[in-house]
Design a protein around this motif. Structure first.
Motif, PDB file in Angstrom:
ATOM      1  N   GLU A  28      25.317 -47.699 -28.463  1.00  0.00           N
ATOM      2  CA  GLU A  28      24.660 -46.919 -28.191  1.00  0.00           C
ATOM      3  C   GLU A  28      23.166 -46.899 -29.057  1.00  0.00           C
ATOM      4  O   GLU A  28      21.982 -46.850 -28.213  1.00  0.00           O
ATOM      5  N   PRO A  92      18.085 -44.835 -29.879  1.00  0.00           N
ATOM      6  CA  PRO A  92      17.992 -43.575 -29.233  1.00  0.00           C
ATOM      7  C   PRO A  92      18.743 -42.527 -30.069  1.00  0.00           C
ATOM      8  O   PRO A  92      19.776 -42.823 -30.620  1.00  0.00           O
ATOM      9  N   VAL A  96      19.773 -34.518 -30.586  1.00  0.00           N
ATOM     10  CA  VAL A  96      18.374 -34.564 -29.730  1.00  0.00           C
ATOM     11  C   VAL A  96      18.158 -33.094 -29.747  1.00  0.00           C
ATOM     12  O   VAL A  96      18.886 -32.420 -29.548  1.00  0.00           O
ATOM     13  N   CYS A  99      18.802 -31.070 -26.381  1.00  0.00           N
ATOM     14  CA  CYS A  99      20.493 -30.809 -26.109  1.00  0.00           C
ATOM     15  C   CYS A  99      20.734 -29.535 -26.872  1.00  0.00           C
ATOM     16  O   CYS A  99      20.252 -29.255 -27.857  1.00  0.00           O
ATOM     17  N   TYR A 214      25.330 -34.968 -19.473  1.00  0.00           N
ATOM     18  CA  TYR A 214      26.222 -35.431 -20.447  1.00  0.00           C
ATOM     19  C   TYR A 214      26.868 -34.231 -21.142  1.00  0.00           C
ATOM     20  O   TYR A 214      26.728 -33.038 -20.391  1.00  0.00           O
ATOM     21  N   ASP A 218      20.826 -33.491 -21.261  1.00  0.00           N
ATOM     22  CA  ASP A 218      20.669 -34.574 -20.386  1.00  0.00           C
ATOM     23  C   ASP A 218      20.630 -35.999 -21.341  1.00  0.00           C
ATOM     24  O   ASP A 218      20.137 -36.881 -20.803  1.00  0.00           O
ATOM     25  N   GLN A 219      20.969 -35.798 -22.486  1.00  0.00           N
ATOM     26  CA  GLN A 219      20.999 -37.196 -23.454  1.00  0.00           C
ATOM     27  C   GLN A 219      22.427 -37.073 -24.245  1.00  0.00           C
ATOM     28  O   GLN A 219      23.039 -36.052 -24.255  1.00  0.00           O
ATOM     29  N   THR A 221      24.932 -37.532 -27.046  1.00  0.00           N
ATOM     30  CA  THR A 221      25.130 -37.048 -28.461  1.00  0.00           C
ATOM     31  C   THR A 221      26.312 -37.427 -29.132  1.00  0.00           C
ATOM     32  O   THR A 221      27.389 -38.078 -28.645  1.00  0.00           O
ATOM     33  N   ARG A 276      27.837 -46.147 -18.497  1.00  0.00           N
ATOM     34  CA  ARG A 276      26.859 -46.504 -19.846  1.00  0.00           C
ATOM     35  C   ARG A 276      27.531 -47.739 -20.530  1.00  0.00           C
ATOM     36  O   ARG A 276      28.578 -48.097 -20.384  1.00  0.00           O
TER      37      ARG A 276
END
Length: 287
Positions: A28, A92, A96, A99, A214, A218-219, A221, A276
């Motif tokens: 990731e 990335p 975040v 989230c 997720y 939306d990202q 973690t 992913r």
């Protein structure tokens, strides 16, 4: 057991569910293969109980990470992910702002809780039929190898604080696996049946807590990278072979909780993670 070269070293094992957490994180975050070294230990031969490894991780658990910039090894999977996150800020982020951090932490706490421990699926039994199947499986070899190594290392290192308590703890299930099924197994069966009910509750809590697409929004973690290895291990332990086959896990839990179903949010989240690159690389199959 570790050196001081510029690379950081990840102690891992193909047999450990939590070892996959940093492996997912490496992909990731976009680390190159020459940034790190993977050193695999065998759980089936209890290499993680070797005195040399206990100097790195006093708990004898996997994963661990050592790095020149660290004053001491990291032995907690969340701490390891945070290290990977901070050491490559151009990748990335795994924590975040967009989230829900409270949701992320709740999910991390859930999958590390005793109520959803995958040893229930791998090692425990609710009745004589399940117990006999376990006694005739590779899990008996796993338990026996652990006990043998714990006793050997304990005899060679009698003052070490790890071996005595660990040998006694493992010795309880070791005795059940190596004795004829009798009255002493009944409490184990009842405890296991109750534990499956708690596991079902944990799965329902996961379903209620997920914030799609997720785990926490939306990202991806830290939470996603822990739930994937945990759920994969549970599915594999229940007998599933296809990546998206929840049937065996559902049926196993339904023996104790007949109306249990894995929820649609959990399945949608799993499908999103399947796409992913990290998932495809680390989980070409369930394990």
């Amino acid at each position: 057991m570790h050196d001081t070269a510029g690379k950081f070293i990840v102690y891992s094992s193909p047999e450990s569910q939590w070892a996959n957490v940093p492996l997912l994180g490496l992909v990731e975050k976009g680390y190159a293969p020459d940034d790190y070294e993977i050193k695999d230990l065998s759980l089936s031969t209890a290499e993680n109980f070797d005195p040399k490894y206990l100097k790195i991780n006093p708990n004898g658990t996997i994963p661990s990470i050592v790095a020149p910039k660290l004053s001491q090894p990291l032995t907690d999977s969340t701490d390891i992910l945070k290290f990977l996150d901070n050491s490559r800020p151009e990748g990335p982020p795994l924590v975040v702002d967009s989230c829900d951090r409270a949701v992320m932490q709740k999910l991390l706490d859930l999958v590390h809780s005793d109520k959803v421990h995958t040893n229930l699926i791998l090692l425990q039994a609710r009745n004589a039929e399940e117990m006999k199947a376990k006694q005739n499986s590779s899990f008996k070899d796993f338990i026996n190898a652990r006990q043998q190594k714990l006793e050997e290392h304990g005899a060679a290192n009698p003052q070490h604080p790890f071996y005595g308590p660990k040998a006694r703890d493992n010795g309880t299930i070791h005795k059940l696996y190596n004795s004829d099924i009798g009255p002493e197994h009944e409490e184990f069966f009842m405890h296991s049946d109750h534990a499956f009910s708690e596991f079902a509750d944990g799965m329902n809590e996961l379903e209620a807590t997920l914030v799609l697409p997720y785990a926490a929004g939306d990202q991806v973690t830290l939470a996603d990278l822990h739930i994937v290895p945990w759920l994969s291990h549970a599915m594999w332990g229940s007998g599933a072979t296809a990546i998206d086959d929840f049937g065996p896990l559902e049926r196993l839990i339904q023996v104790s909780v007949p109306d249990f179903k894995i929820g649609p949010k959990t399945k949608e989240w799993w499908a999103n993670m399947n796409k992913r690159e990290s998932f495809k690389k680390v989980f070409p199959k369930l394990h």
